[in-house]
Design an enzyme around this catalytic site. Structure first.
Site, mmCIF file in Angstrom:
data_model
loop_
_atom_site.group_PDB
_atom_site.id
_atom_site.type_symbol
_atom_site.label_atom_id
_atom_site.label_comp_id
_atom_site.label_asym_id
_atom_site.label_seq_id
_atom_site.Cartn_x
_atom_site.Cartn_y
_atom_site.Cartn_z
ATOM 1 N N SER A 136 6.292 -15.471 -6.459
ATOM 2 C CA SER A 136 6.784 -16.076 -5.216
ATOM 3 C C SER A 136 5.705 -16.932 -4.565
ATOM 4 O O SER A 136 4.514 -16.734 -4.820
ATOM 5 C CB SER A 136 7.197 -14.996 -4.217
ATOM 6 N N TYR A 185 5.421 -7.046 -0.488
ATOM 7 C CA TYR A 185 6.024 -8.041 -1.390
ATOM 8 C C TYR A 185 4.963 -9.025 -1.873
ATOM 9 O O TYR A 185 4.879 -9.339 -3.067
ATOM 10 C CB TYR A 185 7.141 -8.746 -0.625
HETATM 11 N N1 LIG Z 1 15.373 -16.125 -2.795
HETATM 12 C C1 LIG Z 1 14.133 -16.533 -2.529
HETATM 13 O O1 LIG Z 1 13.861 -17.235 -1.539
HETATM 14 C C2 LIG Z 1 13.010 -16.164 -3.482
HETATM 15 C C3 LIG Z 1 11.796 -16.848 -3.345
HETATM 16 C C4 LIG Z 1 10.750 -16.531 -4.211
HETATM 17 C C5 LIG Z 1 10.935 -15.564 -5.187
HETATM 18 N N2 LIG Z 1 12.123 -14.903 -5.283
HETATM 19 C C6 LIG Z 1 12.260 -13.901 -6.349
HETATM 20 O O2 LIG Z 1 13.294 -14.302 -7.217
HETATM 21 C C7 LIG Z 1 13.818 -13.153 -7.897
HETATM 22 C C8 LIG Z 1 15.335 -13.177 -7.839
HETATM 23 O O3 LIG Z 1 15.732 -13.001 -6.484
HETATM 24 P P1 LIG Z 1 17.022 -13.700 -5.862
HETATM 25 O O4 LIG Z 1 16.537 -14.614 -4.800
HETATM 26 O O5 LIG Z 1 17.874 -14.204 -6.944
HETATM 27 O O6 LIG Z 1 17.634 -12.448 -5.099
HETATM 28 P P2 LIG Z 1 18.983 -11.606 -5.307
HETATM 29 O O7 LIG Z 1 20.153 -12.516 -5.364
HETATM 30 O O8 LIG Z 1 18.925 -10.545 -4.273
HETATM 31 O O9 LIG Z 1 18.796 -10.968 -6.761
HETATM 32 C C9 LIG Z 1 17.924 -9.905 -6.992
HETATM 33 C C10 LIG Z 1 18.271 -9.331 -8.352
HETATM 34 O O10 LIG Z 1 17.376 -8.251 -8.653
HETATM 35 C C11 LIG Z 1 18.150 -7.133 -9.077
HETATM 36 N N3 LIG Z 1 17.471 -5.898 -8.718
HETATM 37 C C12 LIG Z 1 16.962 -5.544 -7.509
HETATM 38 N N4 LIG Z 1 16.439 -4.316 -7.554
HETATM 39 C C13 LIG Z 1 16.612 -3.867 -8.821
HETATM 40 C C14 LIG Z 1 16.299 -2.664 -9.497
HETATM 41 N N5 LIG Z 1 15.663 -1.654 -8.871
HETATM 42 N N6 LIG Z 1 16.639 -2.537 -10.808
HETATM 43 C C15 LIG Z 1 17.283 -3.538 -11.449
HETATM 44 N N7 LIG Z 1 17.600 -4.705 -10.872
HETATM 45 C C16 LIG Z 1 17.275 -4.870 -9.575
HETATM 46 C C17 LIG Z 1 19.478 -7.271 -8.335
HETATM 47 O O11 LIG Z 1 20.512 -6.638 -9.061
HETATM 48 P P3 LIG Z 1 21.229 -5.252 -8.652
HETATM 49 O O12 LIG Z 1 21.246 -5.176 -7.159
HETATM 50 O O13 LIG Z 1 22.578 -5.378 -9.290
HETATM 51 O O14 LIG Z 1 20.376 -4.209 -9.286
HETATM 52 C C18 LIG Z 1 19.676 -8.783 -8.400
HETATM 53 O O15 LIG Z 1 20.292 -9.146 -9.614
HETATM 54 C C19 LIG Z 1 13.184 -11.942 -7.200
HETATM 55 O O16 LIG Z 1 12.119 -11.450 -7.986
HETATM 56 C C20 LIG Z 1 12.662 -12.515 -5.902
HETATM 57 O O17 LIG Z 1 11.603 -11.765 -5.401
HETATM 58 C C21 LIG Z 1 13.169 -15.195 -4.470
#
Ligand SMILES: NC(=O)c1ccc[n+]([C@@H]2O[C@H](COP(=O)([O-])OP(=O)(O)OC[C@H]3O[C@@H](n4cnc5c(N)ncnc54)[C@H](OP(=O)(O)O)[C@@H]3O)[C@@H](O)[C@H]2O)c1
Length: 250
Positions: A142, A156
């Protein structure tokens, strides 16, 4: 097609960036192993991929569990004969708040989902890629913890920065085996993780030179590049796909 015939694990495939990656990678010819906890969402994405002529299998589980990381690798080997790549992307922000007020359980949970999961993934994926004669691993890190010390996100930030350190070591350890390892650093991205508070979105948008947040597909396409042979000389990097977040000071 950029991933033609490659078998790729995607974690966090039920939502946001991972779900977008599943569709895009399948359209680029990948055979996919999808992971997340919510099996009904994984089933839906698998069905959509199948309807478009793609190939995907899934297993629901928790990335905090080392056995789950092994199960995903075993699924790749059983269904598709091996493993070529992994987008280790599952993550959670945890509870927001200053570190002196943070519950210790929250710290450990955020570390487990975001950082320990990366260790388990690499531990099981590297031997499978070694058997294959090479591969590519991408961890979703991130901008938080790299270019911005965002108040309230101490756990985080530490976990995501930890992934970058581990990426560098893994890249050095396994480069001679033709296994590339990179971290991908998205900027603010419009997924469920970003919530639905318009005021918060406006603040986050302002961090970026492009004055907007990313669509999940824009981050998935950066992961696609890193997993593909187009990135054949890219390893050990912290690749920024952040809409100018890191260089923007206004
Ligand atoms: N959105 C942003 O602004 C942003 C910015 C920088 C980095 N990121 C990173 O990008 C990645 C994807 O996030 P996103 O933005 O797409 O968020 P999201 O839509 O909330 O997706 C998060 C994913 O992680 C899975 N997950 C969470 N906890 C888990 C666990 N204990 N075991 C297995 N799966 C788990 C969730 O699936 P289930 O709930 O079905 O398990 C979901 O598929 C993350 O690593 C996040 O930190 C996001």
């Amino acid at each position: 097609m950029l991933l033609d015939g490659k078998t790729i694990i995607i974690t966090g495939a039920s939502s946001g960036i991972g779900a977008a990656a599943a569709k895009i990678f399948a359209a680029e010819g990948a055979r996919l192993v999808l992971g997340a906890r919510r099996s009904e969402l994984l089933q839906k994405i698998k069905d959509e991929i199948s309807a478009d002529g793609g190939e995907a299998v899934f297993a629901a589980g928790d990335v905090e569990d080392s056995h789950y990381a092994r199960e995903l690798v075993q699924l790749a080997e059983a269904h598709f004969g091996g493993l070529d790549g992994a987008f280790n992307n599952a993550g959670v922000t945890g509870d927001m708040g200053p570190i002196p007020d943070m519950q210790e359980d929250n710290w450990h949970k955020v570390m487990a989902v975001n950082l320990n999961s990366g260790f388990y993934a690499a531990k099981h994926q590297i031997p499978a890629m070694r058997n294959r004669g090479g591969g590519s691993i991408v961890f979703t890190s991130s901008f938080v913890g790299h270019t911005i010390g965002l108040p309230g996100m101490g756990a985080y930030a530490a976990a995501k920065a930890g992934l970058i350190g581990m990426t560098q070591v893994l890249a050095a350890e396994h480069g001679p085996e033709k296994i590339r390892v990179n971290a991908l650093l998205p900027g603010g991205t419009m997924t469920p993780m970003a919530g639905d508070d318009a005021n918060f979105h406006e603040v986050v948008r302002d961090f970026h030179a492009l004055k907007r947040m990313a669509e999940p597909s824009e981050i998935a396409r950066a992961a696609l590049f890193l997993l593909s042979d187009h990135a054949s000389f890219v390893t050990g990097s912290a690749m920024i796909a952040d809409g100018g977040n890191s260089i923007n000071k206004l």
